[in-house]
Design a protein around this motif. Structure first.
Motif, mmCIF file in Angstrom:
data_model
loop_
_atom_site.group_PDB
_atom_site.id
_atom_site.type_symbol
_atom_site.label_atom_id
_atom_site.label_comp_id
_atom_site.label_asym_id
_atom_site.label_seq_id
_atom_site.Cartn_x
_atom_site.Cartn_y
_atom_site.Cartn_z
ATOM 1 N N PHE A 273 -55.949 4.990 12.297
ATOM 2 C CA PHE A 273 -56.980 5.685 11.217
ATOM 3 C C PHE A 273 -58.463 5.578 11.217
ATOM 4 O O PHE A 273 -58.458 5.074 11.265
ATOM 5 C CB PHE A 273 -56.156 5.980 9.797
ATOM 6 C CG PHE A 273 -56.283 4.592 8.923
ATOM 7 C CD1 PHE A 273 -57.690 4.849 8.451
ATOM 8 C CD2 PHE A 273 -55.630 3.471 9.290
ATOM 9 C CE1 PHE A 273 -58.007 3.463 7.353
ATOM 10 C CE2 PHE A 273 -56.289 2.736 8.655
ATOM 11 C CZ PHE A 273 -56.748 2.404 8.296
ATOM 12 N N ASP A 274 -59.159 6.738 10.956
ATOM 13 C CA ASP A 274 -60.353 6.344 10.998
ATOM 14 C C ASP A 274 -61.193 6.235 9.939
ATOM 15 O O ASP A 274 -60.446 6.522 8.479
ATOM 16 C CB ASP A 274 -61.252 7.481 12.021
ATOM 17 C CG ASP A 274 -61.206 8.771 11.335
ATOM 18 O OD1 ASP A 274 -60.874 8.897 10.427
ATOM 19 O OD2 ASP A 274 -61.393 9.816 12.183
ATOM 20 N N SER A 275 -62.630 6.378 9.664
ATOM 21 C CA SER A 275 -63.226 6.470 7.898
ATOM 22 C C SER A 275 -63.387 7.735 7.713
ATOM 23 O O SER A 275 -63.153 7.791 5.910
ATOM 24 C CB SER A 275 -64.425 5.964 8.254
ATOM 25 O OG SER A 275 -65.316 6.352 9.301
ATOM 26 N N THR A 276 -62.588 8.431 8.211
ATOM 27 C CA THR A 276 -62.605 10.161 7.249
ATOM 28 C C THR A 276 -61.045 10.648 6.926
ATOM 29 O O THR A 276 -60.525 11.430 6.314
ATOM 30 C CB THR A 276 -63.252 10.593 8.388
ATOM 31 O OG1 THR A 276 -62.780 11.239 9.352
ATOM 32 C CG2 THR A 276 -64.550 10.894 8.277
ATOM 33 N N GLY A 277 -59.639 9.732 7.143
ATOM 34 C CA GLY A 277 -58.685 9.841 6.486
ATOM 35 C C GLY A 277 -57.814 11.124 8.157
ATOM 36 O O GLY A 277 -56.877 11.279 7.520
ATOM 37 N N HIS A 278 -58.226 10.979 8.919
ATOM 38 C CA HIS A 278 -57.409 11.772 10.345
ATOM 39 C C HIS A 278 -56.800 10.589 10.930
ATOM 40 O O HIS A 278 -57.469 9.022 10.435
ATOM 41 C CB HIS A 278 -58.729 11.703 11.440
ATOM 42 C CG HIS A 278 -58.881 13.562 10.645
ATOM 43 N ND1 HIS A 278 -60.561 13.296 10.760
ATOM 44 C CD2 HIS A 278 -59.031 13.883 11.553
ATOM 45 C CE1 HIS A 278 -60.326 14.195 10.848
ATOM 46 N NE2 HIS A 278 -59.220 15.717 10.760
ATOM 47 N N ARG A 279 -55.300 10.616 11.120
ATOM 48 C CA ARG A 279 -55.285 9.861 11.550
ATOM 49 C C ARG A 279 -54.373 9.811 12.912
ATOM 50 O O ARG A 279 -53.848 11.711 13.957
ATOM 51 C CB ARG A 279 -53.675 9.588 10.676
ATOM 52 C CG ARG A 279 -51.871 11.037 11.160
ATOM 53 C CD ARG A 279 -51.011 10.356 10.415
ATOM 54 N NE ARG A 279 -49.803 10.120 10.606
ATOM 55 C CZ ARG A 279 -49.465 10.712 11.507
ATOM 56 N NH1 ARG A 279 -49.467 11.739 12.137
ATOM 57 N NH2 ARG A 279 -48.015 10.282 12.240
ATOM 58 N N LEU A 280 -53.798 9.174 14.131
ATOM 59 C CA LEU A 280 -53.227 8.757 15.494
ATOM 60 C C LEU A 280 -52.166 8.341 15.314
ATOM 61 O O LEU A 280 -51.768 7.874 15.006
ATOM 62 C CB LEU A 280 -54.478 8.676 15.652
ATOM 63 C CG LEU A 280 -53.584 8.586 17.505
ATOM 64 C CD1 LEU A 280 -54.387 9.566 18.223
ATOM 65 C CD2 LEU A 280 -54.160 7.283 18.280
ATOM 66 N N GLY A 281 -50.716 9.714 15.155
ATOM 67 C CA GLY A 281 -49.777 9.474 15.637
ATOM 68 C C GLY A 281 -49.669 8.701 16.755
ATOM 69 O O GLY A 281 -49.896 8.708 17.655
ATOM 70 N N MET A 282 -48.117 8.982 17.647
ATOM 71 C CA MET A 282 -47.745 8.052 18.683
ATOM 72 C C MET A 282 -47.741 9.844 19.448
ATOM 73 O O MET A 282 -47.771 9.499 21.098
ATOM 74 C CB MET A 282 -46.192 7.766 18.397
ATOM 75 C CG MET A 282 -45.887 6.428 17.693
ATOM 76 S SD MET A 282 -46.631 5.389 18.794
ATOM 77 C CE MET A 282 -45.539 5.581 19.929
ATOM 78 N N GLY A 283 -47.888 10.405 19.490
ATOM 79 C CA GLY A 283 -48.379 12.261 19.855
ATOM 80 C C GLY A 283 -47.708 13.197 20.440
ATOM 81 O O GLY A 283 -47.760 13.989 21.044
ATOM 82 N N GLY A 284 -46.224 12.898 19.477
ATOM 83 C CA GLY A 284 -45.293 13.707 19.062
ATOM 84 C C GLY A 284 -45.241 14.897 18.332
ATOM 85 O O GLY A 284 -45.058 16.447 18.636
ATOM 86 N N GLY A 285 -45.942 14.510 17.576
ATOM 87 C CA GLY A 285 -46.873 15.876 16.610
ATOM 88 C C GLY A 285 -45.633 16.358 15.024
ATOM 89 O O GLY A 285 -45.814 17.292 14.929
ATOM 90 N N TYR A 286 -44.315 15.656 15.203
ATOM 91 C CA TYR A 286 -44.272 15.081 14.581
ATOM 92 C C TYR A 286 -44.382 15.608 12.965
ATOM 93 O O TYR A 286 -43.815 16.641 12.205
ATOM 94 C CB TYR A 286 -42.408 14.468 14.447
ATOM 95 C CG TYR A 286 -41.296 14.763 15.334
ATOM 96 C CD1 TYR A 286 -40.351 15.028 15.708
ATOM 97 C CD2 TYR A 286 -42.110 13.911 16.203
ATOM 98 C CE1 TYR A 286 -40.014 15.494 16.969
ATOM 99 C CE2 TYR A 286 -40.750 13.662 17.514
ATOM 100 C CZ TYR A 286 -40.198 14.265 17.538
ATOM 101 O OH TYR A 286 -38.689 14.739 19.062
ATOM 102 N N TYR A 287 -44.697 14.743 12.843
ATOM 103 C CA TYR A 287 -45.592 14.840 10.674
ATOM 104 C C TYR A 287 -46.749 15.498 10.839
ATOM 105 O O TYR A 287 -47.299 15.438 10.091
ATOM 106 C CB TYR A 287 -46.266 13.261 11.305
ATOM 107 C CG TYR A 287 -45.134 12.399 10.458
ATOM 108 C CD1 TYR A 287 -44.674 12.131 8.981
ATOM 109 C CD2 TYR A 287 -44.396 11.815 11.323
ATOM 110 C CE1 TYR A 287 -43.692 11.272 8.633
ATOM 111 C CE2 TYR A 287 -43.148 10.599 10.816
ATOM 112 C CZ TYR A 287 -43.003 11.296 9.449
ATOM 113 O OH TYR A 287 -42.257 9.885 8.892
ATOM 114 N N ASP A 288 -47.530 15.919 12.329
ATOM 115 C CA ASP A 288 -48.392 17.231 11.884
ATOM 116 C C ASP A 288 -47.780 18.383 11.429
ATOM 117 O O ASP A 288 -47.850 19.148 10.598
ATOM 118 C CB ASP A 288 -49.476 17.436 13.338
ATOM 119 C CG ASP A 288 -50.038 16.276 13.672
ATOM 120 O OD1 ASP A 288 -50.973 15.388 12.615
ATOM 121 O OD2 ASP A 288 -50.474 15.623 14.413
#
Length: 195
Positions: free
Chosen positions: A130-145
Motif C-alpha cells: 500500500f502507498d501513502s494515499t491508501g492505494h492497495r496492491l493485491g495479488m492481481g486477481g481483482g477479487y477484492y477490487d
C-alpha cells in the motif's frame, strides 16, 4: 527505474516472507491492539477477514479476539460460478475447511452459511502493498477490487479496512483505473486513515 506492479509484488512479498516467526507473532498481537481502538471494530457485528498465507500479517489472534467480543466472523470463498468474485461464509472454530485453487484454506461451501456482502459491516482486506494515499496492491486477481467496487462508487455497504505489515508500505504504487483505494489500513505500529 520505475517498478512495475509485478516487481512491487515480488519485492514486498520477499520482504514480508523474511520476517522471523517471533516478529510475525508480535505483529499479530499488535494488530489486535490497534484494531481494538477502532470504533469500526467496536460497533461492527459481522466482520469479514481472511486467513493469512504467504507471509501475510497473521489474522488468527484478531479473529479469536473478535469471537471473545461476541462478533460474527466471515471468510472469503471463491465463487463457484461467478468468475473473479467472492462469497463470504460464516467462520468459527467448528467450520469445515478446504483448500481452494490457490491452496488457501477457506470454508467448505455451504449455502446456509453465506452472508450477502451488503449485510457485512466490515471487510478486512489482505494486500501485498500500500502507498501513502491508501492505494492497495493485491495479488492481481481483482477479487477484492470487484467486491469493494459498489462501496467505492456509492459509499454504501461494508467498509473496507486493509491489514498489513509495516514493511508493506511504499511511497507510491502504480495505480490502475479499477483499483479501489482504502479509507483505512491497520499495521502493527499505526492506523493509516484517509477518511
Amino acid at each position: 527505474m520505475i517498478l512495475s506492479r509485478q516487481d512491487f509484488r515480488q519485492h514486498i512479498r520477499e520482504k514480508r516472507n523474511q520476517l522471523h516467526s517471533d516478529v510475525q507473532f508480535q505483529a499479530s498481537m499488535e494488530l489486535v491492539t490497534q484494531c481494538a481502538q477502532l470504533s469500526e471494530f467496536q460497533t461492527a457485528q459481522h466482520i469479514a477477514l481472511y486467513l493469512s498465507a504467504d507471509g501475510e500479517l497473521i489474522t488468527t489472534p484478531l479473529i479469536e479476539w473478535l469471537w471473545r467480543q461476541g462478533k460474527r466472523t466471515y471468510l472469503p470463498v471463491i465463487h463457484p460460478f461467478s468468475k473473479g468474485h467472492l462469497l463470504f461464509l460464516h467462520y468459527d472454530q467448528h467450520t469445515p475447511m478446504v483448500l481452494n485453487r490457490y491452496s488457501i484454506a477457506e470454508p467448505k461451501l455451504d449455502q446456509t452459511q453465506i452472508l450477502p456482502i451488503q449485510q457485512l459491516d466490515l471487510i478486512c482486506t489482505p494486500l501485498v502493498g500500500f502507498d501513502s494515499t491508501g492505494h492497495r496492491l493485491g495479488m492481481g486477481g481483482g477479487y477484492y477490487d470487484r467486491t469493494l467496487e459498489p462501496w467505492f462508487k456509492t459509499g454504501r455497504g461494508p467498509k473496507p479496512i486493509g491489514l498489513a505489515h509495516d514493511c508493506q508500505q511504499v511511497e507510491k504504487l502504480p495505480v490502475e483505473s479499477w483499483d479501489v483505494p482504502l479509507p483505512k489500513i491497520v499495521t502493527p505500529s499505526r492506523i493509516w486513515d484517509w477518511e
